[in-house]
Design an enzyme around this catalytic site. Structure first.
Site, PDB file in Angstrom:
ATOM      1  N   VAL A 216      42.909 -15.426  -4.130  1.00 50.71           N
ATOM      2  CA  VAL A 216      43.297 -14.250  -3.351  1.00 50.71           C
ATOM      3  C   VAL A 216      42.095 -13.355  -3.084  1.00 50.71           C
ATOM      4  O   VAL A 216      42.033 -12.662  -2.070  1.00 50.71           O
ATOM      5  CB  VAL A 216      44.415 -13.479  -4.079  1.00 50.71           C
ATOM      6  CG1 VAL A 216      43.913 -12.883  -5.387  1.00 50.71           C
ATOM      7  CG2 VAL A 216      45.003 -12.406  -3.193  1.00 50.71           C
TER       8      VAL A 216
ATOM      9  N   ARG B 117      39.262 -14.132  -2.105  1.00 43.70           N
ATOM     10  CA  ARG B 117      38.576 -14.547  -0.892  1.00 43.70           C
ATOM     11  C   ARG B 117      39.130 -13.834   0.331  1.00 43.70           C
ATOM     12  O   ARG B 117      38.485 -13.693   1.349  1.00 43.70           O
ATOM     13  CB  ARG B 117      38.745 -16.075  -0.740  1.00 43.70           C
ATOM     14  CG  ARG B 117      37.864 -16.705   0.297  1.00 43.70           C
ATOM     15  CD  ARG B 117      38.182 -18.167   0.440  1.00 43.70           C
ATOM     16  NE  ARG B 117      39.538 -18.385   0.940  1.00 43.70           N
ATOM     17  CZ  ARG B 117      40.103 -19.565   1.084  1.00 43.70           C
ATOM     18  NH1 ARG B 117      39.446 -20.637   0.736  1.00 43.70           N
ATOM     19  NH2 ARG B 117      41.333 -19.680   1.533  1.00 43.70           N
ATOM     20  N   ASP B 118      40.374 -13.407   0.194  1.00 45.46           N
ATOM     21  CA  ASP B 118      41.088 -12.862   1.338  1.00 45.46           C
ATOM     22  C   ASP B 118      41.221 -11.343   1.283  1.00 45.46           C
ATOM     23  O   ASP B 118      41.689 -10.722   2.226  1.00 45.46           O
ATOM     24  CB  ASP B 118      42.490 -13.498   1.359  1.00 45.46           C
ATOM     25  CG  ASP B 118      43.174 -13.301   2.685  1.00 45.46           C
ATOM     26  OD1 ASP B 118      42.508 -13.483   3.718  1.00 45.46           O
ATOM     27  OD2 ASP B 118      44.363 -12.956   2.682  1.00 45.46           O
ATOM     28  N   LEU B 119      40.808 -10.742   0.180  1.00 47.17           N
ATOM     29  CA  LEU B 119      41.108  -9.324  -0.022  1.00 47.17           C
ATOM     30  C   LEU B 119      40.454  -8.424   1.022  1.00 47.17           C
ATOM     31  O   LEU B 119      41.057  -7.466   1.493  1.00 47.17           O
ATOM     32  CB  LEU B 119      40.645  -8.894  -1.423  1.00 47.17           C
ATOM     33  CG  LEU B 119      41.618  -9.172  -2.560  1.00 47.17           C
ATOM     34  CD1 LEU B 119      41.036  -8.659  -3.865  1.00 47.17           C
ATOM     35  CD2 LEU B 119      42.959  -8.510  -2.300  1.00 47.17           C
TER      36      LEU B 119
ATOM     37  N   ARG C  33      47.325 -14.385  10.377  1.00 50.59           N
ATOM     38  CA  ARG C  33      46.364 -13.386  10.835  1.00 50.59           C
ATOM     39  C   ARG C  33      45.574 -13.890  12.022  1.00 50.59           C
ATOM     40  O   ARG C  33      45.187 -13.123  12.899  1.00 50.59           O
ATOM     41  CB  ARG C  33      45.454 -12.984   9.686  1.00 50.59           C
ATOM     42  CG  ARG C  33      45.990 -11.834   8.904  1.00 50.59           C
ATOM     43  CD  ARG C  33      44.872 -10.957   8.389  1.00 50.59           C
ATOM     44  NE  ARG C  33      43.897 -11.700   7.613  1.00 50.59           N
ATOM     45  CZ  ARG C  33      44.125 -12.096   6.360  1.00 50.59           C
ATOM     46  NH1 ARG C  33      45.249 -11.837   5.780  1.00 50.59           N
ATOM     47  NH2 ARG C  33      43.209 -12.759   5.704  1.00 50.59           N
TER      48      ARG C  33
END
Lengths: 140, 598
Positions: free
Chosen positions: A94, A96-98, B9
């Site tokens: 997660v 990596r996406d924050l 996204r």
């Protein structure tokens, strides 16, 4: 040593190849017949568990995906769970996406938003995958 | 529910680029002809009027046209402080929240469907009145936030505008339709609904949750400061620890609607006794918000959210703690007013067979010198003698007749009664794991762990011998062996090796947060597993009973809109304490409003 078919479908394929396509197509679809039937009869029990997740009826499976409180289910992936109600579809790791979530205010109820509440949330953290320990939980 | 395309996204960004300056009217913004509530509070007028201009009737823009829970008003104030530059002393903030919650709160009937929100219960909530509106709202937050507010139509429209202003992507996530305008009649033959989702939400919410309601008119007419001083009989249930019984004494807290409490309760299953001291403040005449502390130590701090029933003789709710409010107990208080009160019986489930046994009745106000003739446990249960007795607990020696009919029994003790206090059964036929689906969050290094407590409940199949039928007898929690099994959602993900562990009380403890270098693609320790309960019955040689529940172990939350954590409960017994177990984690820009750190 011959390889053992891991499930019924594999067994049908082995039998089909052994018979060089003698089994009519309709019967292939319906299930094993002739020599193949015997082979599967003998192997059905021992192989039955191989396909339980595909065709078996699992007891006590929730009828519908669970939507925990405050959780959104519909995005692909969602925050807590994916569309299937599990975690397989979540962005991983997660961290990596924050930053994307932060900059885009994509999960305003889950990740501090850069636009309003927490413009400097990532100020101490150049790369979340490495520096994620420098992030803080925010109470807006 | 209307099917909507999946929104990733990548698709969202593409949509943004293509949309350019795509603008949709936010619906009619006609001036509301409904009357708002005049604000008769000096602090609000002094501190808020710069933006919320009062009119000649004393109504202030926006503020006068909403009703909310204390948590709702607290959230509004927090936003004003965080984003709008308002400065308020903690005591001023407490005054404002109290005034607005009392004068513009919710009636008990209005709050009840949304109790789960303020009691922080993780439930599978369904909003069936309009599933499309539900879909729009739950993209980001619980529907509980929505159904615990009342507004004029204009206010609902402004709420949407606020969302769009603060979170522009909300348009593409939920508020605007992703796809062409429908032009075909629906299955019912009606013309297509061409409204945008947010327009539909405004239409629905302003109709279903208007500012003025008969419920609020009736409640505000009779609302008064609650009279809760006295002794209350406590019964409760803590998942994983079982039933609890005791008493709560309430005294005046030095200001209107404030109380101090002293609670003492026992878990009969373990014999553990707990004493708590605390304080509470009652909003809107019935909404208890309290904090209590075990033995004066902050570690045992719990928040208390309860609803005082009309008549002021019953109070019920939830006491909880944990970083995600996930640990706690259901609580019910019954006023002790002269006559005795029965809170519960332990053990509640009595199995046929065997000889004499001991049964304990918990409550308060039991008379001195109670004898076997003063207690009636129902048909088939004979009270041989009273082993011990006090005003709050009676221990009995009881014989259960071999031919007693299985089923629930009401219990009578010296004029007091409790329905279905005992259940007679002929053996456990099945068990069930509760909750059927649970959620935990990895943590412990930077972000807190989110725990999940499971509990195994036993059932007798009842007279028809068929499981899951209406005559089944629930026998209460049972001790089982707990284990985890792989949930076969993804091939070879081996979730069970990474997600955490479950102890023999049924408490799942998740693994650490952060990328795991020992896992494929550095995945976090998230995953799906089965939580399996196994009950080995050694009396009849039957094969073990098993049941399981689905557990999602998922990622942390990185912010908490947890206004309720700070709703004032009066003066804290220990201002330095961390009342909700959140330690000293740095809050966001919000200066603490409740007078005690988060």
């Amino acid at each position: 040593m011959a390889l053992k078919p891991i499930n019924r479908k594999a067994d049908r394929m082995v039998t089909y190849l052994a018979n060089q396509g003698d089994v009519p197509e309709a019967e292939q679809m319906a299930g094993p017949v002739g020599p193949a039937a015997g082979a599967v009869e003998g192997g059905a029990d021992e192989n039955a568990e191989d396909v339980v997740a595909l065709g078996g009826r699992l007891p006590e499976v929730p009828e519908i995906p669970h939507i925990p409180l405050g959780c959104s289910l519909v995005f692909a992936p969602g925050w807590e769970v994916d569309e299937a109600g599990g975690t397989a579809g979540l962005c991983q790791p997660v961290e990596r996406d924050l930053f994307d979530c932060h900059l885009a205010c994509f999960w305003p109820a889950h990740v501090p938003d850069q636009l309003n509440h927490s413009p400097d949330w990532t100020g101490k953290c150049a790369a979340a995958q490495n520096d994620w320990r420098k992030l803080e939980m925010i109470f807006p | 529910m209307v099917h909507r395309p999946r929104l990733t996204r990548a698709r969202l960004l593409a949509g943004l680029i293509a949309a350019g300056s795509f603008v949709v009217a936010s619906g009619a913004s006609a001036q509301s002809d409904e009357e708002g509530f005049p604000i008769d509070h000096e602090t609000i007028r002094a501190r808020c009027a710069a933006c919320h201009l009062p009119d000649s009737e004393g109504r202030m823009s926006r503020i006068s046209f909403e009703r909310k829970t204390p948590e709702g008003w607290q959230g509004s104030l927090q936003r004003m402080i965080s984003l709008n530059g308002v400065t308020l002393a903690p005591e001023e903030a407490r005054e404002i929240v109290k005034y607005l919650s009392d004068q513009q709160g919710l009636a008990p009937e209005e709050l009840r469907p949304g109790l789960f929100e303020v009691e922080k219960r993780m439930i599978d909530h369904r909003y069936l009145a309009d599933t499309d509106v539900e879909f729009t709202c739950i993209q980001c937050h619980s529907m509980g936030r929505v159904i615990t507010q009342r507004r004029t139509r204009e206010e609902w429209e402004l709420l949407m505008s606020t969302h769009r202003g603060y979170y522009p992507l909300a348009d593409f996530q939920a508020f605007l339709r992703m796809g062409p305008t429908p032009d075909q009649p629906g299955p019912d033959g009606e013309p297509p609904d061409t409204r945008q989702p947010m327009e539909r939400a405004v239409d629905h919410l302003s109709e279903v949750f208007p500012l003025h309601t008969p419920e609020w008119a009736a409640w505000s007419a009779t609302m008064r400061p609650p009279r809760l001083e006295g002794t209350w009989v406590m019964s409760g249930h803590w998942p994983g620890r079982g039933a609890l019984y005791g008493t709560v004494t309430m005294g005046g807290g030095g200001e209107q609607d404030a109380f101090v409490t002293r609670a003492s309760y026992t878990f009969p299953g373990t014999g553990e006794t707990v004493t708590r001291r605390g304080r509470g403040l009652v909003y809107t005449g019935y909404q208890w918000r309290g904090r209590s502390f075990e033995s004066d130590e902050a570690d045992g701090a719990m928040r208390e959210v309860m609803l005082v029933e009309r008549g002021m003789n019953e109070i019920s709710g939830r006491w909880f703690r944990g970083d995600y409010d996930e640990i706690g107990m259901d609580v019910r208080l019954t006023r002790l007013a002269g006559s005795p009160v029965v809170a519960g019986v332990h053990p509640r489930a009595l199995q046929l067979g065997g000889g004499e046994r001991e049964v304990r009745i918990f409550g308060a106000g039991f008379a001195d010198g109670v004898g076997p003739g003063d207690v009636d446990l129902g048909p088939g249960l004979t009270v041989n003698r009273v082993v011990s007795a006090s005003s709050e607990e009676i221990a009995l020696n009881v014989t259960l007749a071999p031919d007693a009919v299985p089923g629930g029994r009401d219990v009578f003790v010296g004029g007091a009664t409790l329905a279905q206090a005992v259940v007679v059964h002929d053996g456990v036929d099945r068990i069930q794991v509760l909750p059927r689906t649970g959620m935990a969050r990895v943590g412990g290094i930077v972000f807190p762990k989110g725990y999940q407590q499971f509990e195994a409940v036993a059932f007798d199949d009842g007279p028809d011998g068929r499981p899951s039928s209406d005559d089944d007898l629930e026998l209460g929690p049972v001790e089982v062996d707990w284990s985890l099994e792989e949930y076969a959602a993804t091939f070879d993900d081996n979730d069970i090796e990474f997600v955490g562990s479950i102890d023999q009380t049924g408490l799942f403890v998740p693994a650490a947060d952060g990328p795991n270098p020992d896992r494929d693609r550095n995945r976090n320790n998230v995953g799906d597993v089965w939580v399996v309960a196994t009950l080995v019955q050694d009396d009849n040689g039957d094969r073990p009973l098993r049941a399981r529940a689905h557990l999602v172990v998922t990622v942390p939350l990185y912010l908490l809109f947890d206004a309720g954590a700070n709703v004032s409960t009066g003066a804290s017994p220990d201002p330095a304490a961390s009342p909700n177990g959140r330690g000293s984690r740095t809050p966001g820009p919000n200066p603490g409003m409740g007078g005690s750190p988060k």
